[in-house]
Design a protein around this motif. Structure first.
Motif, PDB file in Angstrom:
ATOM      1  N   UNK A  24       0.841  -1.194   0.000  1.00  0.00           N
ATOM      2  CA  UNK A  24       0.000   0.000   0.000  1.00  0.00           C
ATOM      3  C   UNK A  24       0.875   1.243   0.000  1.00  0.00           C
ATOM      4  N   UNK A  25       0.348   2.311  -0.601  1.00  0.00           N
ATOM      5  CA  UNK A  25       1.012   3.614  -0.597  1.00  0.00           C
ATOM      6  C   UNK A  25      -0.020   4.654  -0.191  1.00  0.00           C
ATOM      7  N   UNK A  26       0.395   5.632   0.623  1.00  0.00           N
ATOM      8  CA  UNK A  26      -0.535   6.626   1.176  1.00  0.00           C
ATOM      9  C   UNK A  26      -0.040   8.032   0.881  1.00  0.00           C
ATOM     10  N   UNK A  27      -0.999   8.923   0.594  1.00  0.00           N
ATOM     11  CA  UNK A  27      -0.691  10.329   0.344  1.00  0.00           C
ATOM     12  C   UNK A  27      -1.604  11.200   1.192  1.00  0.00           C
ATOM     13  N   UNK A  28      -1.012  12.203   1.837  1.00  0.00           N
ATOM     14  CA  UNK A  28      -1.833  13.170   2.569  1.00  0.00           C
ATOM     15  C   UNK A  28      -2.738  13.931   1.612  1.00  0.00           C
ATOM     16  N   UNK A  29      -2.179  14.328   0.454  1.00  0.00           N
ATOM     17  CA  UNK A  29      -2.982  15.089  -0.510  1.00  0.00           C
ATOM     18  C   UNK A  29      -2.356  14.981  -1.890  1.00  0.00           C
ATOM     19  N   UNK A  30      -3.204  15.014  -2.902  1.00  0.00           N
ATOM     20  CA  UNK A  30      -2.793  15.090  -4.299  1.00  0.00           C
ATOM     21  C   UNK A  30      -3.555  16.227  -4.951  1.00  0.00           C
ATOM     22  N   UNK A  47       0.459  17.715 -11.775  1.00  0.00           N
ATOM     23  CA  UNK A  47       0.078  16.835 -10.670  1.00  0.00           C
ATOM     24  C   UNK A  47       0.998  17.142  -9.496  1.00  0.00           C
ATOM     25  N   UNK A  48       0.403  17.573  -8.393  1.00  0.00           N
ATOM     26  CA  UNK A  48       1.180  17.879  -7.197  1.00  0.00           C
ATOM     27  C   UNK A  48       1.115  16.735  -6.198  1.00  0.00           C
ATOM     28  N   UNK A  49       2.279  16.380  -5.653  1.00  0.00           N
ATOM     29  CA  UNK A  49       2.371  15.291  -4.692  1.00  0.00           C
ATOM     30  C   UNK A  49       3.098  15.755  -3.451  1.00  0.00           C
ATOM     31  N   UNK A  50       2.937  15.053  -2.331  1.00  0.00           N
ATOM     32  CA  UNK A  50       3.727  15.374  -1.151  1.00  0.00           C
ATOM     33  C   UNK A  50       5.221  15.162  -1.437  1.00  0.00           C
TER      34      UNK A  50
END
Length: 502
Positions: free
Chosen positions: A74-80, A92-95
């Motif tokens: 699994x992979x987790x992002x606070x926000x995209x 595309x903005x990533x943490x």
């Protein structure tokens, strides 16, 4: 293999998360990304979604994958964020960093789980294209993957640290849908890739450090990738259109390993000028190859009776191309393995030849074959049983493009070709009847035998038996200490230099 499949799934999650399915508007980018994750057999969950028309922000994003063997990733992002640029592209903005977790099926050894952190400060992802075909570019001045935690099969945390760092990474991707498949055409480059691993064993008595670096890393992947359900059976996936062509190349490589165990400390140092590998597969063929050039290895340790041992070679390689699917028509195959200009340090020679009787010239071994044949069953079918006496395929021809063995002043080479009659299994005791000729050239073998007798490695009786056997199959060649043997299969018989042996 199980661990590699789970690892591959986690890597796919990372690439999906970097905008692997971008489109011309933020809404299309986000929608196609969700469809891509679902098609790959992954579960996507989202906390909140905010859509202003020109931008979309999604928070608390988790992409998870589970296989039938008990592995997961699994992979987790606070926000995209997906932001319209006004020119038909989307940023595309990533943490700057995000976590990955992996769990492996239970095994007797190997890791039980991993926790990683991916960091990519300053990364830029720009997506463009159309609603049916997506293209995007990624640049990242510095990317790292850090091992935060690793456990063994029992769940015990191990004292191990690791990090992989890439500099000046750039990548281009093009993604489009092809029925149930996803067509991917991608390439990437990195000025350098560095990996460092340190750790101690569970008892704390030993441990070590491994450092590896590669310069000028480049790679490419093309293929038609199917859903997880179809990919569960590789034979079925190939027949449904799965294709893959992946390559990786690198320039100068260095590696050092310092290990301490019960015997004491040991050290390995290695360098190479370059190398790479290729893996390609479709319904008609499988291609796997690897190479390493200009390599040198230096080993020292308590178990080695010298200050150090050095091994080097100018070139090494392995490559195989063969059919993988059931057929009644012969297809091409090839096989290559080689080590060119192989040398070892004088300390090793001195163990059995202190007087220098044997030539120290570099050794070379090359086996380069090609031919025609076919499988009567799908090689990738999981139900295929290979233990039986009946082979799953038939060989129709075999050509010796180059066969060469050269060492200690002697050289053996062979060229020629054979065809095989699969309807005649009686003439040669169950083997398809061969027809054709192979020519073998031998140089320096008598001098080598004399030197081995002087060293006590061979006895006079052993040498006499060897020479008598050689005399039955070989005749004098053009120069001194040269022999030639022509092995011919014709009319159901076996001939050596014109003399019938069977």
């Amino acid at each position: 293999m199980i661990r590699s499949l789970t690892s591959s799934s986690a890597i796919c999650l990372v690439f999906l998360a970097t905008g692997a399915s971008a489109d011309v508007t933020p809404q299309e980018v986000w929608a196609s990304w969700q469809a891509m994750a679902t098609a790959a057999g992954q579960e996507l969950t989202v906390g909140n979604t905010s859509d202003t028309g020109s931008a979309i922000e999604v928070t608390d994003v988790v992409i998870a994958y589970k296989d039938d063997l008990g592995g997961s990733a699994s992979v987790s992002f606070d926000a995209l964020t997906f932001t319209e640029n006004g020119d038909g592209t989307v940023t595309v903005g990533m943490p700057e960093s995000y976590p990955i977790q992996m769990a492996f099926p239970k095994q007797e050894d190997g890791p039980g789980s991993l926790k990683l952190t991916v960091s990519q400060p300053g990364a830029k992802i720009v997506a463009g294209g159309s609603a049916t075909e997506t293209s995007y570019e990624i640049t990242a001045p510095a990317t790292s993957i850090t091992l935060d935690e690793v456990t063994d099969e029992a769940g015990t945390k191990l004292d191990t640290q690791a990090e992989v760092a890439l500099t000046d990474m750039a990548a281009k991707y093009s993604v489009s849908q092809n029925g149930e498949g996803t067509v991917l055409d991608s390439s990437f480059s990195s000025r350098s890739m560095v990996m460092k691993i340190t750790g101690k064993d569970a008892e704390g008595a030993g441990g070590g450090t491994v450092d590896v670096s590669f310069a000028d890393v480049t790679g490419a992947t093309k293929g038609n990738f199917l859903s997880a359900e179809l990919m569960a059976n590789m034979a079925a996936a190939l027949n449904s259109g799965f294709t893959m062509d992946t390559s990786l190349n690198f320039g100068a490589m260095t590696m050092t390993a310092d290990i301490t165990d019960e015997a004491g400390p040991s050290k390995l140092a290695a360098t190479a000028t370059g190398g790479g590998f290729v893996v390609a597969m479709d319904k008609t063929r499988l291609n796997y190859g690897s190479s390493l050039n200009g390599a040198k290895f230096t080993v020292s340790g308590a178990d080695i009776p010298f200050p150090q041992v050095e091994v080097a070679f100018a070139e090494s390689g392995f490559n195989i191309v063969m059919p993988v699917s059931k057929s009644d028509v012969a297809q091409d195959f090839s096989f290559l393995t080689k080590v060119v200009d192989f040398t070892v340090s004088e300390d090793i020679w001195g163990l059995f030849d202190p007087a220098g009787s044997l030539s120290r010239e570099p050794a070379t071994v090359i086996v380069d074959l090609k031919g025609m044949g076919y499988w009567e069953q799908d090689l990738m079918d999981p139900s295929l049983q290979m233990e039986g006496a009946q082979p799953p395929g038939k060989l129709e021809s075999l050509d010796l493009t180059q066969v060469l063995a050269k060492a200690a002043g002697a050289e053996v080479s062979a060229t020629g070709g054979l065809t095989f009659d699969n309807t005649d299994l009686a003439t040669f005791g169950g083997v398809p009847r061969p027809d054709g000729k192979i020519t073998i050239n031998i140089k320096g073998v008598n001098q080598l035998v004399d030197n081995l007798i002087a060293l006590g490695i061979l006895t006079d009786d052993d040498a006499m038996g060897f020479r008598m056997g050689l005399g039955m199959f070989a005749r004098p060649g053009a120069g001194p200490d040269e022999l030639v043997s022509e092995i011919e299969f014709k009319d159901g018989g076996l001939f050596a230099n014109g003399m019938q042996l069977q």
